[in-house]
Write an enzyme that holds these catalytic residues in place. Structure first.
Site, PDB file in Angstrom:
ATOM      1  N   HIS A 147      49.049  48.750  32.750  1.00  0.00           N
ATOM      2  CA  HIS A 147      47.806  48.459  32.032  1.00  0.00           C
ATOM      3  C   HIS A 147      46.810  47.758  32.962  1.00  0.00           C
ATOM      4  O   HIS A 147      45.640  48.147  33.030  1.00  0.00           O
ATOM      5  CB  HIS A 147      48.125  47.592  30.810  1.00  0.00           C
ATOM      6  N   GLU A 148      47.264  46.739  33.666  1.00  0.00           N
ATOM      7  CA  GLU A 148      46.361  45.993  34.551  1.00  0.00           C
ATOM      8  C   GLU A 148      45.922  46.837  35.739  1.00  0.00           C
ATOM      9  O   GLU A 148      44.763  46.773  36.167  1.00  0.00           O
ATOM     10  CB  GLU A 148      47.016  44.690  35.018  1.00  0.00           C
ATOM     11  N   HIS A 204      43.001  48.999  34.687  1.00  0.00           N
ATOM     12  CA  HIS A 204      41.677  48.365  34.712  1.00  0.00           C
ATOM     13  C   HIS A 204      41.039  48.531  36.093  1.00  0.00           C
ATOM     14  O   HIS A 204      39.847  48.839  36.203  1.00  0.00           O
ATOM     15  CB  HIS A 204      41.768  46.874  34.379  1.00  0.00           C
ATOM     16  N   GLU A 238      40.055  48.280  26.957  1.00  0.00           N
ATOM     17  CA  GLU A 238      41.460  47.926  26.747  1.00  0.00           C
ATOM     18  C   GLU A 238      42.257  49.130  26.266  1.00  0.00           C
ATOM     19  O   GLU A 238      43.391  49.351  26.696  1.00  0.00           O
ATOM     20  CB  GLU A 238      41.586  46.768  25.751  1.00  0.00           C
TER      21      GLU A 238
END
Length: 176
Positions: free
Chosen positions: A3-4, A7, A75
Site C-alpha cells: 500500500h505504501e 503511494h 487511499e
C-alpha cells in the site's frame, strides 16, 4: 507495505501538492467574493477573532469539499495497487480484508471511526469490502507471477497465526 509503495509509484505526494494549489486558489477566490460582497461597515464591526473564525470555517468547508474526497480516492488506489503488488510477491491476498475487518472491529469497539466525510481514509469496513471485490484480480496476478497455490482452510502458516494474535484474533482462519 505494498500500500505504501503504491503511494510512491502513483506519485500521490506530487498530486497532493498540485491539488493543494487548487484549494488555495478556491480559498482565495471565495475570500475575494466575500470581501467584495459584504459592506465595509460589517468588517469594521466584527472583531478580528470573528473574521479569522470565518476564514477557518471557510478553509474547513473547502477541505471537506475538495481535499478529503481526493485523499480517500488516493487511499483506495493505493489499496488496490498494494493488493496487486503483495499478490505479485506471492502473499495471500485473502489476508488483506481480514486485516481491515479487524481494524474496523477495534475502531467500532472504541468508537474511534469518524464520519467518512471528515476522514482522509475510507472506513475500514469499506476498505475490507473493496479488497474482497478485488480478489479475482489478485488471484490473476498470483497466477501471472507463477506463485504457488494458496494454502487450504486450516493449513495456514505459523506466520498467519502470529499476525492474527497481534490483531487480537481468536485464531479464526479466513474463508477461502
Amino acid at each position: 507495505m505494498g500500500h505504501e509503495m503504491s503511494h510512491a509509484l502513483l506519485r500521490h505526494g506530487g498530486e497532493r501538492i498540485s491539488k493543494s494549489q487548487m484549494v488555495l486558489f478556491a480559498q482565495s477566490a471565495l475570500s475575494f467574493v466575500v470581501w467584495a460582497l459584504v459592506p465595509d461597515g460589517v468588517f469594521e464591526f466584527l472583531h478580528i477573532r470573528a473574521i479569522l473564525g470565518l476564514e477557518g470555517l471557510q478553509q474547513s468547508i473547502l477541505n471537506i469539499m475538495l481535499s478529503l474526497p481526493n485523499t480517500r480516492a488516493q487511499e483506495t488506489e493505493a489499496d488496490y495497487l498494494g493488493l496487486l503488488l503483495s499478490s505479485a510477491a506471492c502473499y495471500d491476498p485473502r489476508q488483506a480484508p481480514v486485516l481491515w475487518e479487524k481494524f474496523a472491529a477495534m475502531k467500532e469497539a472504541k468508537g474511534q471511526e469518524p464520519p467518512e466525510i471528515l476522514s482522509t481514509h475510507p472506513h475500514s469496513n469499506k476498505r475490507a469490502e473493496n479488497l474482497i471485490g478485488w480478489q479475482k484480480d489478485a488471484y490473476e496476478m498470483r497466477t501471472m507471477c507463477k506463485c504457488g497455490p494458496l494454502v487450504k482452510h486450516g493449513q495456514e502458516s505459523q506466520h498467519y497465526f502470529t499476525f492474527s494474535r497481534f490483531l487480537g484474533s481468536n485464531n479464526e482462519t479466513p474463508n477461502e
